[in-house]
Design a protein around this motif. Structure first.
Motif, PDB file in Angstrom:
ATOM      1  N   THR A 116       0.828  -1.209   0.000  1.00 42.16           N
ATOM      2  CA  THR A 116       0.000   0.000   0.000  1.00 42.16           C
ATOM      3  C   THR A 116       0.863   1.261   0.000  1.00 42.16           C
ATOM      4  OG1 THR A 116      -0.135   0.060   2.413  1.00 42.16           O
ATOM      5  CG2 THR A 116      -1.893  -1.129   1.268  1.00 42.16           C
ATOM      6  N   ASP A 117       0.188   2.352  -0.324  1.00 44.42           N
ATOM      7  CA  ASP A 117       0.792   3.679  -0.384  1.00 44.42           C
ATOM      8  C   ASP A 117       1.075   4.207   1.020  1.00 44.42           C
ATOM      9  OD1 ASP A 117       1.431   6.157  -1.492  1.00 44.42           O
ATOM     10  OD2 ASP A 117      -0.176   5.944  -2.979  1.00 44.42           O
ATOM     11  N   THR A 118       2.169   4.931   1.197  1.00 43.83           N
ATOM     12  CA  THR A 118       2.457   5.528   2.516  1.00 43.83           C
ATOM     13  C   THR A 118       1.819   6.914   2.667  1.00 43.83           C
ATOM     14  OG1 THR A 118       4.520   6.476   1.707  1.00 43.83           O
ATOM     15  CG2 THR A 118       4.644   4.301   2.731  1.00 43.83           C
ATOM     16  N   LYS A 119       1.155   7.361   1.618  1.00 46.95           N
ATOM     17  CA  LYS A 119       0.472   8.659   1.670  1.00 46.95           C
ATOM     18  C   LYS A 119      -0.659   8.616   2.702  1.00 46.95           C
ATOM     19  CE  LYS A 119      -1.961  11.208  -1.434  1.00 46.95           C
ATOM     20  NZ  LYS A 119      -2.842  10.844  -2.512  1.00 46.95           N
ATOM     21  N   GLY A 120      -0.814   9.705   3.460  1.00 47.86           N
ATOM     22  CA  GLY A 120      -1.884   9.746   4.444  1.00 47.86           C
ATOM     23  C   GLY A 120      -1.428   9.368   5.843  1.00 47.86           C
ATOM     24  N   TYR A 121      -0.138   9.024   5.965  1.00 46.19           N
ATOM     25  CA  TYR A 121       0.432   8.704   7.272  1.00 46.19           C
ATOM     26  C   TYR A 121       1.535   9.715   7.557  1.00 46.19           C
ATOM     27  CZ  TYR A 121      -1.725   4.150   6.245  1.00 46.19           C
ATOM     28  OH  TYR A 121      -2.592   3.148   5.925  1.00 46.19           O
ATOM     29  N   ASP A 122       1.792   9.950   8.841  1.00 44.48           N
ATOM     30  CA  ASP A 122       2.824  10.890   9.230  1.00 44.48           C
ATOM     31  C   ASP A 122       3.751  10.222  10.253  1.00 44.48           C
ATOM     32  OD1 ASP A 122       4.298  13.153   9.536  1.00 44.48           O
ATOM     33  OD2 ASP A 122       2.792  14.266  10.692  1.00 44.48           O
ATOM     34  N   TYR A 123       4.884   9.733   9.791  1.00 42.28           N
ATOM     35  CA  TYR A 123       5.830   9.031  10.663  1.00 42.28           C
ATOM     36  C   TYR A 123       7.233   9.300  10.131  1.00 42.28           C
ATOM     37  CZ  TYR A 123       5.980   5.790   6.781  1.00 42.28           C
ATOM     38  OH  TYR A 123       6.132   5.269   5.527  1.00 42.28           O
ATOM     39  N   LEU A 124       8.230   8.899  10.898  1.00 46.91           N
ATOM     40  CA  LEU A 124       9.608   9.154  10.470  1.00 46.91           C
ATOM     41  C   LEU A 124      10.245   7.931   9.839  1.00 46.91           C
ATOM     42  CD1 LEU A 124      10.833  11.135  13.625  1.00 46.91           C
ATOM     43  CD2 LEU A 124      10.252  12.070  11.366  1.00 46.91           C
ATOM     44  N   ASN A 125       9.973   6.785  10.452  1.00 45.45           N
ATOM     45  CA  ASN A 125      10.658   5.587   9.989  1.00 45.45           C
ATOM     46  C   ASN A 125       9.801   4.347  10.210  1.00 45.45           C
ATOM     47  OD1 ASN A 125      13.361   4.900   8.898  1.00 45.45           O
ATOM     48  ND2 ASN A 125      13.325   3.464  10.604  1.00 45.45           N
ATOM     49  N   SER A 126       9.883   3.417   9.273  1.00 46.31           N
ATOM     50  CA  SER A 126       9.168   2.161   9.426  1.00 46.31           C
ATOM     51  C   SER A 126       9.892   1.082   8.643  1.00 46.31           C
ATOM     52  CB  SER A 126       7.736   2.290   8.888  1.00 46.31           C
ATOM     53  OG  SER A 126       7.107   1.021   8.910  1.00 46.31           O
ATOM     54  N   THR A 127      10.189  -0.025   9.314  1.00 45.32           N
ATOM     55  CA  THR A 127      10.807  -1.141   8.592  1.00 45.32           C
ATOM     56  C   THR A 127       9.770  -1.856   7.724  1.00 45.32           C
ATOM     57  OG1 THR A 127      10.435  -2.666  10.425  1.00 45.32           O
ATOM     58  CG2 THR A 127      12.560  -1.526  10.372  1.00 45.32           C
ATOM     59  N   ALA A 128       8.510  -1.475   7.873  1.00 45.00           N
ATOM     60  CA  ALA A 128       7.463  -2.025   7.001  1.00 45.00           C
ATOM     61  C   ALA A 128       7.402  -1.278   5.676  1.00 45.00           C
ATOM     62  CB  ALA A 128       6.108  -1.969   7.695  1.00 45.00           C
ATOM     63  N   GLU A 129       8.186  -0.229   5.569  1.00 41.93           N
ATOM     64  CA  GLU A 129       8.245   0.501   4.293  1.00 41.93           C
ATOM     65  C   GLU A 129       9.436  -0.021   3.487  1.00 41.93           C
ATOM     66  OE1 GLU A 129       8.428   4.889   4.522  1.00 41.93           O
ATOM     67  OE2 GLU A 129       9.459   4.821   2.584  1.00 41.93           O
ATOM     68  N   ARG A 130       9.141  -0.483   2.300  1.00 38.16           N
ATOM     69  CA  ARG A 130      10.202  -0.968   1.405  1.00 38.16           C
ATOM     70  C   ARG A 130      10.000  -0.322   0.044  1.00 38.16           C
ATOM     71  NH1 ARG A 130      11.858  -5.932   4.196  1.00 38.16           N
ATOM     72  NH2 ARG A 130      11.371  -5.286   6.334  1.00 38.16           N
ATOM     73  N   ASP A 131      11.052   0.264  -0.458  1.00 33.10           N
ATOM     74  CA  ASP A 131      10.981   0.951  -1.758  1.00 33.10           C
ATOM     75  C   ASP A 131       9.799   1.923  -1.827  1.00 33.10           C
ATOM     76  OD1 ASP A 131      13.244  -0.400  -2.707  1.00 33.10           O
ATOM     77  OD2 ASP A 131      12.022  -2.116  -3.305  1.00 33.10           O
ATOM     78  N   GLY A 132       9.572   2.647  -0.718  1.00 36.56           N
ATOM     79  CA  GLY A 132       8.549   3.686  -0.725  1.00 36.56           C
ATOM     80  C   GLY A 132       7.118   3.226  -0.542  1.00 36.56           C
ATOM     81  N   ARG A 133       6.924   1.936  -0.294  1.00 37.34           N
ATOM     82  CA  ARG A 133       5.567   1.437  -0.068  1.00 37.34           C
ATOM     83  C   ARG A 133       5.538   0.600   1.214  1.00 37.34           C
ATOM     84  NH1 ARG A 133       1.906  -0.710  -4.421  1.00 37.34           N
ATOM     85  NH2 ARG A 133       0.649   0.981  -3.597  1.00 37.34           N
ATOM     86  N   PHE A 134       4.350   0.532   1.831  1.00 37.50           N
ATOM     87  CA  PHE A 134       4.184  -0.411   2.938  1.00 37.50           C
ATOM     88  C   PHE A 134       4.015  -1.809   2.357  1.00 37.50           C
ATOM     89  CE2 PHE A 134       2.347   3.255   5.502  1.00 37.50           C
ATOM     90  CZ  PHE A 134       3.393   3.290   6.421  1.00 37.50           C
ATOM     91  N   VAL A 135       4.587  -2.784   3.051  1.00 34.86           N
ATOM     92  CA  VAL A 135       4.492  -4.168   2.577  1.00 34.86           C
ATOM     93  C   VAL A 135       3.117  -4.793   2.839  1.00 34.86           C
ATOM     94  CG1 VAL A 135       6.975  -4.563   2.780  1.00 34.86           C
ATOM     95  CG2 VAL A 135       5.467  -5.051   4.741  1.00 34.86           C
ATOM     96  N   GLY A 136       2.232  -4.015   3.437  1.00 37.30           N
ATOM     97  CA  GLY A 136       0.875  -4.484   3.704  1.00 37.30           C
ATOM     98  C   GLY A 136       0.033  -3.288   4.110  1.00 37.30           C
TER      99      GLY A 136
END
Ligand SMILES: Cc1cc2nc3c(=O)[nH]c(=O)nc-3n(C[C@H](O)[C@H](O)[C@H](O)COP(=O)(O)O)c2cc1C
Length: 160
Positions: A116-136
């Motif tokens: 899924t898109d990371t747009k609409g969230y406000d955070y600094l870092n997430s290991t669930a983000e890979r190549d600019g997208r959430f893995v779920g």
């Protein structure tokens, strides 16, 4: 499609989301504490969900029962992930547990769907983000619970 949703939950938020997801796809929600190997394998779509605790760790029942996942035959299996977290209080490790689950199922050669898109969230870092997208699907029941239903529906429509 036969869908199993396996979750862990301390406070009930992730359990609630798991049951909402399973209702929407006529699936079964199973707590990782009581899940059997068959629950991982005997479905067409396997959905795994965990909240993040500590500084970016899996929920404790997931940690205690991780061997159930590691022993499951998931090669080639369609797997989708969701994570619950709190982007305001934990912006440096937002939904990290979803990143941990991703690495686990990828090691088992599962086919992960539902990025899924990371747009609409406000955070600094997430290991669930890979190549600019959430893995779920990232969900925040603490600060964005009003968006959950819409997010779940949109996400399910992409993976079912
Ligand atoms: C001690 C503690 C640590 C947490 N650490 C994180 C974190 O690192 N990242 C995150 O996104 N959320 C974190 N959270 C928020 C939880 O993941 C969130 O509240 C989640 O919805 C809880 O799910 P549950 O009710 O199913 O246990 C933390 C919450 C607590 C109480």
């Amino acid at each position: 499609m036969i869908v199993n949703v396996i979750f862990g939950s301390d406070g009930g938020a992730t359990k609630g989301v798991a049951s909402r997801i399973s209702k929407k796809c006529q699936g079964r929600a199973v707590d990782i504490k009581t899940a059997s190997p068959a629950d991982f394998e005997n479905c067409e779509l396997l959905i795994l969900g965990s909240p993040t605790y500590g500084d970016g760790t899996l929920q404790t029942d997931w940690e205690e029962h991780i061997d159930k996942l590691r022993g499951a035959r998931l090669k080639g299996k369609k797997v989708a992930l969701f994570g619950t977290g709190d982007q305001e209080s934990y912006p440096g490790s937002f939904v990290d547990a979803m990143g941990i689950l991703y690495d686990e199922v990828t090691a088992l050669e599962a086919v992960v769907v539902g990025f899924t898109d990371t747009k609409g969230y406000d955070y600094l870092n997430s290991t669930a983000e890979r190549d600019g997208r959430f893995v779920g699907l990232a969900l925040d029941q603490d600060t964005q619970s009003g968006l959950t239903d819409k997010r779940v529906t949109a996400w399910l429509s992409t993976i079912l």
